[in-house]
Design a protein around this motif. Sequence first.
Motif, PDB file in Angstrom:
ATOM      1  N   UNK A  44      54.393  53.459  24.033  1.00 61.82           N
ATOM      2  CA  UNK A  44      54.461  53.829  25.452  1.00 61.82           C
ATOM      3  C   UNK A  44      55.800  53.435  26.055  1.00 61.82           C
ATOM      4  N   UNK A  45      56.282  52.231  25.759  1.00 54.74           N
ATOM      5  CA  UNK A  45      57.602  51.810  26.247  1.00 54.74           C
ATOM      6  C   UNK A  45      58.680  52.791  25.810  1.00 54.74           C
ATOM      7  N   UNK A  46      58.675  53.137  24.527  1.00 51.84           N
ATOM      8  CA  UNK A  46      59.709  54.005  23.966  1.00 51.84           C
ATOM      9  C   UNK A  46      59.646  55.399  24.589  1.00 51.84           C
ATOM     10  N   UNK A  47      58.478  55.974  24.626  1.00 55.79           N
ATOM     11  CA  UNK A  47      58.346  57.345  25.150  1.00 55.79           C
ATOM     12  C   UNK A  47      58.656  57.416  26.640  1.00 55.79           C
ATOM     13  N   UNK A  48      58.342  56.368  27.402  1.00 53.91           N
ATOM     14  CA  UNK A  48      58.671  56.366  28.828  1.00 53.91           C
ATOM     15  C   UNK A  48      60.163  56.169  29.084  1.00 53.91           C
ATOM     16  N   UNK A  49      60.854  55.525  28.166  1.00 52.11           N
ATOM     17  CA  UNK A  49      62.306  55.334  28.287  1.00 52.11           C
ATOM     18  C   UNK A  49      63.070  56.579  27.829  1.00 52.11           C
ATOM     19  N   UNK A  50      62.580  57.239  26.787  1.00 51.88           N
ATOM     20  CA  UNK A  50      63.262  58.405  26.206  1.00 51.88           C
ATOM     21  C   UNK A  50      62.658  59.692  26.782  1.00 51.88           C
ATOM     22  N   UNK A  51      62.808  59.876  28.073  1.00 51.56           N
ATOM     23  CA  UNK A  51      62.200  61.021  28.753  1.00 51.56           C
ATOM     24  C   UNK A  51      62.745  62.367  28.268  1.00 51.56           C
ATOM     25  N   UNK A  52      63.990  62.378  27.798  1.00 48.12           N
ATOM     26  CA  UNK A  52      64.593  63.620  27.303  1.00 48.12           C
ATOM     27  C   UNK A  52      64.265  63.879  25.840  1.00 48.12           C
ATOM     28  N   UNK A  53      63.527  62.976  25.211  1.00 43.38           N
ATOM     29  CA  UNK A  53      63.167  63.073  23.791  1.00 43.38           C
ATOM     30  C   UNK A  53      64.403  63.259  22.911  1.00 43.38           C
ATOM     31  N   UNK A  54      65.435  62.485  23.214  1.00 39.66           N
ATOM     32  CA  UNK A  54      66.700  62.575  22.481  1.00 39.66           C
ATOM     33  C   UNK A  54      66.675  61.759  21.186  1.00 39.66           C
ATOM     34  N   UNK A  55      65.743  60.850  21.071  1.00 43.09           N
ATOM     35  CA  UNK A  55      65.670  60.034  19.861  1.00 43.09           C
ATOM     36  C   UNK A  55      66.597  58.845  19.859  1.00 43.09           C
ATOM     37  N   UNK A  56      67.219  58.538  21.001  1.00 39.31           N
ATOM     38  CA  UNK A  56      68.155  57.412  21.049  1.00 39.31           C
ATOM     39  C   UNK A  56      67.494  56.112  21.518  1.00 39.31           C
ATOM     40  N   UNK A  57      66.166  56.123  21.618  1.00 38.06           N
ATOM     41  CA  UNK A  57      65.412  54.922  21.970  1.00 38.06           C
ATOM     42  C   UNK A  57      64.491  54.587  20.797  1.00 38.06           C
ATOM     43  N   UNK A  58      64.536  53.335  20.379  1.00 35.39           N
ATOM     44  CA  UNK A  58      63.677  52.855  19.295  1.00 35.39           C
ATOM     45  C   UNK A  58      62.869  51.673  19.801  1.00 35.39           C
ATOM     46  N   UNK A  59      61.776  51.404  19.105  1.00 40.23           N
ATOM     47  CA  UNK A  59      60.928  50.283  19.481  1.00 40.23           C
ATOM     48  C   UNK A  59      60.710  49.354  18.314  1.00 40.23           C
ATOM     49  N   UNK A  60      60.513  48.088  18.619  1.00 39.71           N
ATOM     50  CA  UNK A  60      60.294  47.075  17.593  1.00 39.71           C
ATOM     51  C   UNK A  60      59.199  46.117  18.045  1.00 39.71           C
ATOM     52  N   UNK A  61      58.166  46.023  17.246  1.00 43.15           N
ATOM     53  CA  UNK A  61      57.188  44.946  17.399  1.00 43.15           C
ATOM     54  C   UNK A  61      57.682  43.815  16.515  1.00 43.15           C
ATOM     55  N   UNK A  62      57.953  42.682  17.105  1.00 45.31           N
ATOM     56  CA  UNK A  62      58.501  41.552  16.371  1.00 45.31           C
ATOM     57  C   UNK A  62      57.486  40.415  16.383  1.00 45.31           C
TER      58      UNK A  62
END
Length: 110
Positions: A44-62
Motif C-alpha cells: 500500500x505504501x509503495x502503490x500510494x507513492x508511485x501514483x504514475x506506476x513508473x516503477x521508481x518506488x520500491x518497498x522493503x520489509x526489514x
Amino acid sequence: MNTDISLRYRNKTLIIDTKFYSRMTQQNFEKNTIHSNNLYQIFTYVKNKDLENAGNVSGLLLYAKTEESIVPNMDAMFGKNVISVKTLDLNRDFAEITAQLNQIVSFLYN
C-alpha cells in the motif's frame, strides 16, 4: 499511515518498514509465510507513492533477525515495483550492520 523510513536518490525511492517479532514468519497450513498484513502494508505504501506506476518506488520489509532458523529473504515484482523482505542481524558490530544496510539499499545507486 506513515512509513518508518523513506530513502530517495535521484528519481528512485525506497520505502522501508521495520518489524520485530519473536517469530519473523507466520504459519498457515503448516507452511511458514511472511506476515500477510505486513506485505499488504508495504504494498500500500509503495502503490500510494508511485501514483504514475513508473516503477521508481520500491518497498522493503526489514525484519530484525531472531533465533528463528527461518530467515525471510525475497524480492518480488508487483507490477513495475519491487517489494523485498530482508533480515538485519543486529547482533553484530556496527561496521557489519552498516555493511548489511549498504548491501540492502545498493540498488538505489544503479
